[in-house]
Write an enzyme that holds these catalytic residues in place. Structure first.
Site, PDB file in Angstrom:
ATOM      1  N   GLU A  60      30.421  47.767  29.691  1.00  0.00           N
ATOM      2  CA  GLU A  60      30.140  49.154  29.689  1.00  0.00           C
ATOM      3  C   GLU A  60      30.105  49.825  31.083  1.00  0.00           C
ATOM      4  OE1 GLU A  60      29.607  50.675  27.129  1.00  0.00           O
ATOM      5  OE2 GLU A  60      29.706  48.778  25.738  1.00  0.00           O
ATOM      6  N   HIS A  63      33.911  50.967  31.424  1.00  0.00           N
ATOM      7  CA  HIS A  63      34.120  52.175  30.958  1.00  0.00           C
ATOM      8  C   HIS A  63      33.725  53.059  31.969  1.00  0.00           C
ATOM      9  CE1 HIS A  63      35.377  51.179  27.150  1.00  0.00           C
ATOM     10  NE2 HIS A  63      33.930  50.898  26.722  1.00  0.00           N
ATOM     11  N   ASN A 117      31.843  53.084  49.814  1.00  0.00           N
ATOM     12  CA  ASN A 117      31.224  52.806  51.022  1.00  0.00           C
ATOM     13  C   ASN A 117      30.231  51.483  50.788  1.00  0.00           C
ATOM     14  OD1 ASN A 117      29.208  53.843  49.445  1.00  0.00           O
ATOM     15  ND2 ASN A 117      28.897  55.648  50.585  1.00  0.00           N
ATOM     16  N   VAL A 129      18.567  36.204  48.368  1.00  0.00           N
ATOM     17  CA  VAL A 129      18.511  35.043  47.790  1.00  0.00           C
ATOM     18  C   VAL A 129      19.968  34.409  48.528  1.00  0.00           C
ATOM     19  CG1 VAL A 129      19.323  33.542  45.636  1.00  0.00           C
ATOM     20  CG2 VAL A 129      17.777  35.481  45.749  1.00  0.00           C
ATOM     21  N   ASN A 132      24.052  34.027  47.185  1.00  0.00           N
ATOM     22  CA  ASN A 132      24.564  34.811  46.136  1.00  0.00           C
ATOM     23  C   ASN A 132      26.046  35.450  46.602  1.00  0.00           C
ATOM     24  OD1 ASN A 132      23.412  36.579  47.610  1.00  0.00           O
ATOM     25  ND2 ASN A 132      21.927  37.371  46.285  1.00  0.00           N
ATOM     26  N   LEU A 134      26.095  37.818  48.603  1.00  0.00           N
ATOM     27  CA  LEU A 134      25.649  39.241  48.863  1.00  0.00           C
ATOM     28  C   LEU A 134      24.958  39.295  50.194  1.00  0.00           C
ATOM     29  CD1 LEU A 134      25.678  42.046  47.674  1.00  0.00           C
ATOM     30  CD2 LEU A 134      23.461  41.739  46.664  1.00  0.00           C
ATOM     31  N   GLU A 136      22.308  40.023  52.359  1.00  0.00           N
ATOM     32  CA  GLU A 136      20.965  40.932  52.340  1.00  0.00           C
ATOM     33  C   GLU A 136      20.070  40.825  53.538  1.00  0.00           C
ATOM     34  OE1 GLU A 136      20.431  39.851  47.736  1.00  0.00           O
ATOM     35  OE2 GLU A 136      20.657  38.229  49.157  1.00  0.00           O
ATOM     36  N   ASP A 142      26.458  35.848  54.165  1.00  0.00           N
ATOM     37  CA  ASP A 142      26.240  34.734  52.923  1.00  0.00           C
ATOM     38  C   ASP A 142      27.731  34.330  52.185  1.00  0.00           C
ATOM     39  OD1 ASP A 142      25.676  33.995  50.282  1.00  0.00           O
ATOM     40  OD2 ASP A 142      23.922  35.310  50.323  1.00  0.00           O
TER      41      ASP A 142
END
EC number: 3.4.24.-
Length: 324
Positions: A60, A63, A117, A129, A132, A134, A136, A142
């Site tokens: 989804e 889309h 951005n 975490v 992962n 990402l 943070e 990371d």
């Protein structure tokens, strides 16, 4: 959009539902990403296997990113593709070649700013975490799990940079350390440009610089100006093509008229005529070598600032000849 956007800043919302009225397990607006009214999808929690529900959510969101269902000519390496019309009970891993094309069309044509951005770390609401991939709050880097990490600078176990790291990236950074002073990081791109070298104290290449204005270039045929070597021949070429060159000196004399077309500068809405010494700083005149047409001019063609107009003189921003 009036409630959720006020609660937390977000680019896209995927809403989980238990029951759908229609025989579908997800719906989304195609190409709605970044639109505050349409950047949303609704996904049915249709399976106890989280991975399968996540696949539907990815479908989804695809889309929302302007991607339509795959057709028979689409492929993702022999696997069931994420944008397939048919639901698979096997985990979906890849977008198809068609999906990539539609995604890049969406990015390049619609330029959706919200996903171009980098989000603030403070906008991430889930607990940080390490591992992962990402970045943070509280993390310096990371790079994924210790097994998968390929970042020499990052300690995958702590998501902190190693103590010996001087830099992570940049033209003057190599394997997490500053490149030695004197190594060229930006070679000169043209005659009036200069090379920049690493300082040994920064990962960034120094600010792009150029030769001092007024230094000779093109074998003393012109003078450097703001990193360029402007000459009338190049300006005529840009305006009229390869058959054009600079016109003879007599053509420039009409710049002393000070009328709508031939002048040196505009002051309070009045066209100021060129003084005799400034005539080559007003309207540019070119010669068509193919048709032997002299004194060609263009409404867009004023002599560029910094162009040589006499020996030892160039045109300034006031359309006046001054000593270089």
């Amino acid at each position: 959009d009036t409630v959720l956007l006020n609660r937390i800043s977000h680019d896209n919302a995927q809403l989980l539902a238990i029951v759908f009225n229609e025989n579908v397990i997800g719906k989304a607006y195609t190409g709605g990403m970044c639109d505050p009214r349409y950047s949303v999808g609704v996904v049915m929690d249709h399976s106890p296997i989280n991975r399968l529900v996540a696949d539907t959510m990815a479908h989804e969101m695809g889309h929302n990113l302007g991607i339509h269902h795959d057709t028979g000519s689409c492929s993702c390496g022999g696997h069931s593709c994420i944008m397939s019309r048919v639901i698979s009970h096997q985990p979906l891993q890849y977008f198809s070649n068609c999906s990539y094309i539609e995604y890049w069309d969406f990015i390049t044509k619609l330029n959706p700013q919200c996903i171009l951005n980098e989000p603030l770390r403070t906008d991430i609401v889930s607990p940080p975490v390490c591992g992962n991939e990402l970045l943070e709050m509280g993390e310096e880097c990371d790079c994924g799990s210790p097994r998968n990490c390929r970042d020499l600078c990052c300690d995958a176990a702590t998501c902190k940079l190693h103590s010996w790291v001087e830099c992570e990236s940049g033209e003057c950074c190599d394997q997490c350390r500053f490149i030695k002073a004197g190594n060229v990081c930006r070679p000169p791109r043209k005659e009036c440009d200069v090379a920049e070298a690493c300082t040994g104290q920064s990962a960034q290449c120094p600010t792009d610089d150029f030769k001092r204005n007024g230094q000779p270039c093109l074998n003393n045929y012109a003078y450097c100006y703001q990193g360029n070597c402007p000459i009338m021949y190049h300006q005529c070429y840009a305006l009229f093509g390869s058959d054009a060159t600079m016109a003879q000196d007599s053509c420039f004399q009409v710049n002393k008229k000070g009328n709508e077309y031939f002048y040196c500068r505009l002051e309070n809405g009045i066209n100021i005529p060129c003084a005799q010494e400034d005539v080559k700083c007003g309207r540019l005149f070119c010669h068509n070598m193919k048709y032997e047409q002299d004194c060609n001019y263009s409404d867009r063609g004023m002599v560029d600032n910094g162009t040589k107009c006499a020996e030892g003189k160039v045109c300034n921003s006031n359309r006046q000849a001054y000593q270089r």
